[in-house]
Design a protein around this motif. Sequence first.
Motif, mmCIF file in Angstrom:
data_model
loop_
_atom_site.group_PDB
_atom_site.id
_atom_site.type_symbol
_atom_site.label_atom_id
_atom_site.label_comp_id
_atom_site.label_asym_id
_atom_site.label_seq_id
_atom_site.Cartn_x
_atom_site.Cartn_y
_atom_site.Cartn_z
ATOM 1 N N UNK A 130 0.836 -1.202 0.000
ATOM 2 C CA UNK A 130 0.000 0.000 0.000
ATOM 3 C C UNK A 130 0.868 1.247 0.000
ATOM 4 N N UNK A 131 0.232 2.343 -0.400
ATOM 5 C CA UNK A 131 0.815 3.684 -0.265
ATOM 6 C C UNK A 131 -0.268 4.584 0.300
ATOM 7 N N UNK A 132 -0.015 5.103 1.477
ATOM 8 C CA UNK A 132 -0.952 5.982 2.167
ATOM 9 C C UNK A 132 -0.130 7.102 2.796
ATOM 10 N N UNK A 133 -0.313 8.364 2.346
ATOM 11 C CA UNK A 133 0.539 9.460 2.820
ATOM 12 C C UNK A 133 0.698 9.495 4.336
ATOM 13 N N UNK A 157 -0.907 12.233 9.776
ATOM 14 C CA UNK A 157 -1.781 13.376 9.539
ATOM 15 C C UNK A 157 -2.578 13.166 8.252
ATOM 16 N N UNK A 158 -3.520 14.049 8.013
ATOM 17 C CA UNK A 158 -4.289 14.021 6.766
ATOM 18 C C UNK A 158 -3.381 14.338 5.588
ATOM 19 N N UNK A 159 -3.742 13.827 4.423
ATOM 20 C CA UNK A 159 -2.899 13.966 3.243
ATOM 21 C C UNK A 159 -2.708 15.418 2.823
ATOM 22 N N UNK A 160 -3.662 16.290 3.159
ATOM 23 C CA UNK A 160 -3.568 17.700 2.777
ATOM 24 C C UNK A 160 -3.272 18.609 3.965
ATOM 25 N N UNK A 161 -2.866 18.029 5.103
ATOM 26 C CA UNK A 161 -2.607 18.829 6.307
ATOM 27 C C UNK A 161 -1.359 19.683 6.141
ATOM 28 N N UNK A 162 -1.367 20.827 6.832
ATOM 29 C CA UNK A 162 -0.247 21.757 6.778
ATOM 30 C C UNK A 162 0.260 22.033 8.187
ATOM 31 N N UNK A 163 1.599 22.001 8.357
ATOM 32 C CA UNK A 163 2.200 22.355 9.640
ATOM 33 C C UNK A 163 2.009 23.850 9.892
ATOM 34 N N UNK A 164 1.940 24.322 11.144
ATOM 35 C CA UNK A 164 2.042 23.522 12.369
ATOM 36 C C UNK A 164 0.682 23.067 12.925
ATOM 37 N N UNK A 165 -0.416 23.509 12.303
ATOM 38 C CA UNK A 165 -1.745 23.182 12.832
ATOM 39 C C UNK A 165 -2.172 21.757 12.479
ATOM 40 N N UNK A 166 -1.806 21.312 11.283
ATOM 41 C CA UNK A 166 -2.140 19.966 10.805
ATOM 42 C C UNK A 166 -3.643 19.681 10.865
ATOM 43 N N UNK A 167 -4.454 20.666 10.531
ATOM 44 C CA UNK A 167 -5.897 20.439 10.532
ATOM 45 C C UNK A 167 -6.266 19.429 9.451
ATOM 46 N N UNK A 168 -7.216 18.567 9.774
ATOM 47 C CA UNK A 168 -7.680 17.566 8.827
ATOM 48 C C UNK A 168 -7.957 16.253 9.521
#
Length: 380
Positions: A130-133, A157-168
């Motif tokens: 498998x490949x899962x971000x 984290x979610x595939x589209x999350x952004x540091x430093x909040x990592x929302x998703x």
Amino acid sequence: MRVLAYLLALGLFAPLPMHFEKSILANDLPGGYQVIACDVNADGNQDLIALASNMPDLLWFESPTWKRHVLATNLPHMINAACWSRNPHAVPTIAVAYEFSMHPQESAGVVSILTPNGDPRNPWKATEIDRLPTSHRLRWADIDGSGNKVLINAPLAAADAQAPEYHGHVPLVYYRPGGWKRQSIGNAEEGIVHGIFVTDWDGNGREAVLIGSFLGIHLYRFGSDGKWSRTEIAKGSPKPWPLSGTSDITVGHLGHERFLAAIEPWHGNEVVVYRSAGSSWNRQVIDDTLLDAHTIETVDLNGDGQDEIVAGFRGKPYGVYIYRWDGAKWERRILEQGEVSAAGCAVAELHGKGASDIACIGSATHNLVLYRNSRTSPDR
């Protein structure tokens, strides 16, 4: 517990001493991240698998001589591995996650299964499933009580999350051996998922999964209907996002009483104990002096029927602490300070003496260190 405190005060229940002999097994493991106790060659002895994120080779050290072997090659940016054997005399199944990055958009999140090419002392073959971000934590779990374990994959984290909040929302998944088809557990977790612990929570032979994330600690159970349930155990650190929730989690016992031990918040400074109070869990910070804490285990090191807590941290001065319940409070003992930036520790009986040893791997210090418990079980 009041009775135990009273006996300790009278000196009628003196805890057994703890003594450890230190051995450096390797000092050339850049980005040392995880160490696993696993019988790699099925000879009845627990070996050590050493994963270093800045090396392309996954290594193992053969007990009792601790001779070094290459388990698998060409695994860049490794982050986690998991080992399981249904039969103690069979070569195990080993899973590994690599091509990891803290930036989800750059993380392929490859998951592969390793199988031996004849002699397990020779490098094993890696087969991608498998490949899962940001695939980040792998664990085996017997979720249905059948004796057949599935592989749990908890991305960071979610595939589209952004540091430093990592929302998703973070997808939790699992795979059944053979077909290795990705199946969903759920995506209710948010932010960073860092902690994962497998335990027979209900004592019914079906293993559940504890997850630590920015939302706290949650318990996942696989039901007889084939569906997963999610139950909140605790909210973790009360600090605001992204310092909320729980980083790493484990389960221990003080006699018959179950407790939880955690590192909070993410890569945090606190060692936290949760003890059951009816339907809730009371949170107690027993140490807030660690820097970049990253690994926590529970184990009965001195044979008194009560688990100690082993916590390691990567920030200076680097170290590994042991916490022991004396009947009234948690006492801290320094196992290591200054020489191991402990990213991961494993506890297991590595010397066949009936006592658990500790092995830790250092990220900044590039080393693998074994702390041999000198206690011998009285029945051996």
